[in-house]
Design a protein around this motif. Structure first.
Motif, PDB file in Angstrom:
ATOM      1  N   ALA A   1       0.829  -1.217   0.000  1.00 30.06           N
ATOM      2  CA  ALA A   1       0.000   0.000   0.000  1.00 30.06           C
ATOM      3  C   ALA A   1       0.855   1.255   0.000  1.00 30.06           C
ATOM      4  O   ALA A   1       0.486   2.268  -0.596  1.00 30.06           O
ATOM      5  CB  ALA A   1      -0.942  -0.010   1.201  1.00 30.06           C
ATOM      6  N   LEU A   2       2.011   1.206   0.666  1.00 31.32           N
ATOM      7  CA  LEU A   2       2.907   2.367   0.739  1.00 31.32           C
ATOM      8  C   LEU A   2       3.948   2.376  -0.371  1.00 31.32           C
ATOM      9  O   LEU A   2       4.623   3.381  -0.582  1.00 31.32           O
ATOM     10  CB  LEU A   2       3.629   2.395   2.097  1.00 31.32           C
ATOM     11  CG  LEU A   2       2.756   2.520   3.333  1.00 31.32           C
ATOM     12  CD1 LEU A   2       3.613   2.413   4.595  1.00 31.32           C
ATOM     13  CD2 LEU A   2       1.994   3.844   3.315  1.00 31.32           C
ATOM     14  N   GLY A   3       4.111   1.247  -1.076  1.00 26.83           N
ATOM     15  CA  GLY A   3       5.135   1.162  -2.114  1.00 26.83           C
ATOM     16  C   GLY A   3       6.537   1.212  -1.539  1.00 26.83           C
ATOM     17  O   GLY A   3       7.423   1.849  -2.103  1.00 26.83           O
ATOM     18  N   ILE A   4       6.740   0.532  -0.416  1.00 24.77           N
ATOM     19  CA  ILE A   4       8.032   0.567   0.278  1.00 24.77           C
ATOM     20  C   ILE A   4       8.525  -0.850   0.530  1.00 24.77           C
ATOM     21  O   ILE A   4       7.767  -1.722   0.944  1.00 24.77           O
ATOM     22  CB  ILE A   4       7.919   1.314   1.622  1.00 24.77           C
ATOM     23  CG1 ILE A   4       7.605   2.794   1.396  1.00 24.77           C
ATOM     24  CG2 ILE A   4       9.196   1.162   2.446  1.00 24.77           C
ATOM     25  CD1 ILE A   4       7.371   3.576   2.678  1.00 24.77           C
ATOM     26  N   VAL A   5       9.815  -1.053   0.296  1.00 26.60           N
ATOM     27  CA  VAL A   5      10.527  -2.260   0.692  1.00 26.60           C
ATOM     28  C   VAL A   5      11.560  -1.826   1.717  1.00 26.60           C
ATOM     29  O   VAL A   5      12.240  -0.814   1.534  1.00 26.60           O
ATOM     30  CB  VAL A   5      11.234  -2.928  -0.502  1.00 26.60           C
ATOM     31  CG1 VAL A   5      12.060  -4.116  -0.046  1.00 26.60           C
ATOM     32  CG2 VAL A   5      10.233  -3.350  -1.558  1.00 26.60           C
TER      33      VAL A   5
ATOM     34  N   MET B   1      17.997  -7.287  -3.679  1.00 29.71           N
ATOM     35  CA  MET B   1      17.061  -6.182  -3.421  1.00 29.71           C
ATOM     36  C   MET B   1      16.990  -5.247  -4.629  1.00 29.71           C
ATOM     37  O   MET B   1      15.907  -4.815  -5.021  1.00 29.71           O
ATOM     38  CB  MET B   1      17.494  -5.391  -2.186  1.00 29.71           C
ATOM     39  CG  MET B   1      17.463  -6.165  -0.899  1.00 29.71           C
ATOM     40  SD  MET B   1      15.809  -6.469  -0.321  1.00 29.71           S
ATOM     41  CE  MET B   1      15.240  -4.814  -0.113  1.00 29.71           C
ATOM     42  N   GLU B   2      18.143  -4.950  -5.201  1.00 26.91           N
ATOM     43  CA  GLU B   2      18.165  -4.072  -6.374  1.00 26.91           C
ATOM     44  C   GLU B   2      17.351  -4.679  -7.512  1.00 26.91           C
ATOM     45  O   GLU B   2      16.524  -4.010  -8.130  1.00 26.91           O
ATOM     46  CB  GLU B   2      19.608  -3.821  -6.809  1.00 26.91           C
ATOM     47  CG  GLU B   2      19.705  -2.915  -8.013  1.00 26.91           C
ATOM     48  CD  GLU B   2      21.135  -2.632  -8.431  1.00 26.91           C
ATOM     49  OE1 GLU B   2      21.338  -1.635  -9.137  1.00 26.91           O
ATOM     50  OE2 GLU B   2      22.042  -3.413  -8.073  1.00 26.91           O
TER      51      GLU B   2
ATOM     52  N   SER C   1      12.910  -4.956 -11.295  1.00 26.59           N
ATOM     53  CA  SER C   1      12.292  -5.876 -12.246  1.00 26.59           C
ATOM     54  C   SER C   1      10.821  -5.523 -12.459  1.00 26.59           C
ATOM     55  O   SER C   1      10.060  -5.387 -11.504  1.00 26.59           O
ATOM     56  CB  SER C   1      12.397  -7.312 -11.725  1.00 26.59           C
ATOM     57  OG  SER C   1      11.626  -8.168 -12.531  1.00 26.59           O
ATOM     58  N   SER C   2      10.417  -5.425 -13.700  1.00 20.23           N
ATOM     59  CA  SER C   2       9.022  -5.084 -13.992  1.00 20.23           C
ATOM     60  C   SER C   2       8.064  -6.203 -13.597  1.00 20.23           C
ATOM     61  O   SER C   2       6.875  -5.965 -13.416  1.00 20.23           O
ATOM     62  CB  SER C   2       8.858  -4.747 -15.475  1.00 20.23           C
ATOM     63  OG  SER C   2       9.221  -5.860 -16.267  1.00 20.23           O
ATOM     64  N   SER C   3       8.572  -7.424 -13.447  1.00 20.19           N
ATOM     65  CA  SER C   3       7.705  -8.540 -13.050  1.00 20.19           C
ATOM     66  C   SER C   3       7.655  -8.753 -11.535  1.00 20.19           C
ATOM     67  O   SER C   3       6.945  -9.629 -11.054  1.00 20.19           O
ATOM     68  CB  SER C   3       8.178  -9.829 -13.733  1.00 20.19           C
ATOM     69  OG  SER C   3       9.476 -10.152 -13.306  1.00 20.19           O
TER      70      SER C   3
ATOM     71  N   GLY D   1       9.417  -0.772  -8.773  1.00 17.12           N
ATOM     72  CA  GLY D   1       9.311   0.673  -8.597  1.00 17.12           C
ATOM     73  C   GLY D   1       9.123   1.129  -7.164  1.00 17.12           C
ATOM     74  O   GLY D   1       9.003   2.330  -6.913  1.00 17.12           O
ATOM     75  N   PHE D   2       9.095   0.220  -6.212  1.00 21.06           N
ATOM     76  CA  PHE D   2       8.934   0.609  -4.802  1.00 21.06           C
ATOM     77  C   PHE D   2      10.177   1.360  -4.328  1.00 21.06           C
ATOM     78  O   PHE D   2      11.264   1.195  -4.864  1.00 21.06           O
ATOM     79  CB  PHE D   2       8.748  -0.621  -3.915  1.00 21.06           C
ATOM     80  CG  PHE D   2       7.365  -1.216  -3.928  1.00 21.06           C
ATOM     81  CD1 PHE D   2       6.497  -1.023  -4.977  1.00 21.06           C
ATOM     82  CD2 PHE D   2       6.940  -1.988  -2.877  1.00 21.06           C
ATOM     83  CE1 PHE D   2       5.231  -1.591  -4.987  1.00 21.06           C
ATOM     84  CE2 PHE D   2       5.679  -2.554  -2.859  1.00 21.06           C
ATOM     85  CZ  PHE D   2       4.824  -2.360  -3.918  1.00 21.06           C
TER      86      PHE D   2
END
Length: 163
Positions: free
Chosen positions: A95-99, A137-138, A143-145, A150-151
């Motif tokens: 929901a936050l787009g965070i890793v 992690m990178e 990766s688009s899949s 994008g997080f």
């Protein structure tokens, strides 16, 4: 970095509080994949989801490979460095787009003595055992899949784990 990029990257107080709670989990000494103390909306990311290939076991630890690098996960599911007391796990909040990669650093004064980089402000050697995790992690966020494509990526932790 310009002022606009700083503004768009600010964290809310609740997000910072989530990072503090995640850091507490790193010291819980309980299996990470069944930990019920994660902040709301956060889930632990498995090594396989990060792109690691299982290799087998070494004592109580499980070995995984990413590219040419091998990592260890302890019996509780934490990435461990093998020599020092540090460990890490990865969590995401869709929901936050965070890793977040969450480090457990030193526990006491004696741990500090075992971290030579502390004395010369260079923790390169202490972080080297986590190179495969950083590479994974990178790839995971680029990766688009990936479920985290994008997080934003953050590192957090207590003691020298947050260094």
């Amino acid at each position: 970095m310009n002022a606009q990029s700083l503004t768009t990257r600010q964290l809310s107080f609740s997000q910072v509080a989530d990072f503090a709670r995640l850091s507490d989990v790193a010291y819980s000494n309980s299996p990470i994949f069944s930990n019920t103390n994660l902040p709301d909306g956060w889930q632990v990311v498995s090594p396989v989801t990060l792109g690691f290939q299982p290799l087998g076991s070494a004592g109580d630890d499980t070995l995984y490979r990413f590219g040419e690098q091998t990592v260890r996960l302890d019996q509780n599911g934490y990435f461990v460095d093998g020599a020092l007391a540090s460990s890490a796990f990865v969590a995401l909040n869709s929901a936050l787009g965070i890793v977040a990669v969450v480090f457990r650093g030193t526990n006491n004064f004696f741990d500090v003595l075992e971290w030579p980089g502390i004395h010369n402000d260079d923790l390169t050697a202490e972080l080297r055992p986590f190179d495969a995790l950083f590479s994974a992690m990178e790839s995971f966020i680029k990766s688009s899949s990936s479920p985290a494509s994008g997080f934003r990526l953050f590192a957090t932790g207590h003691s020298l784990g947050g260094a």
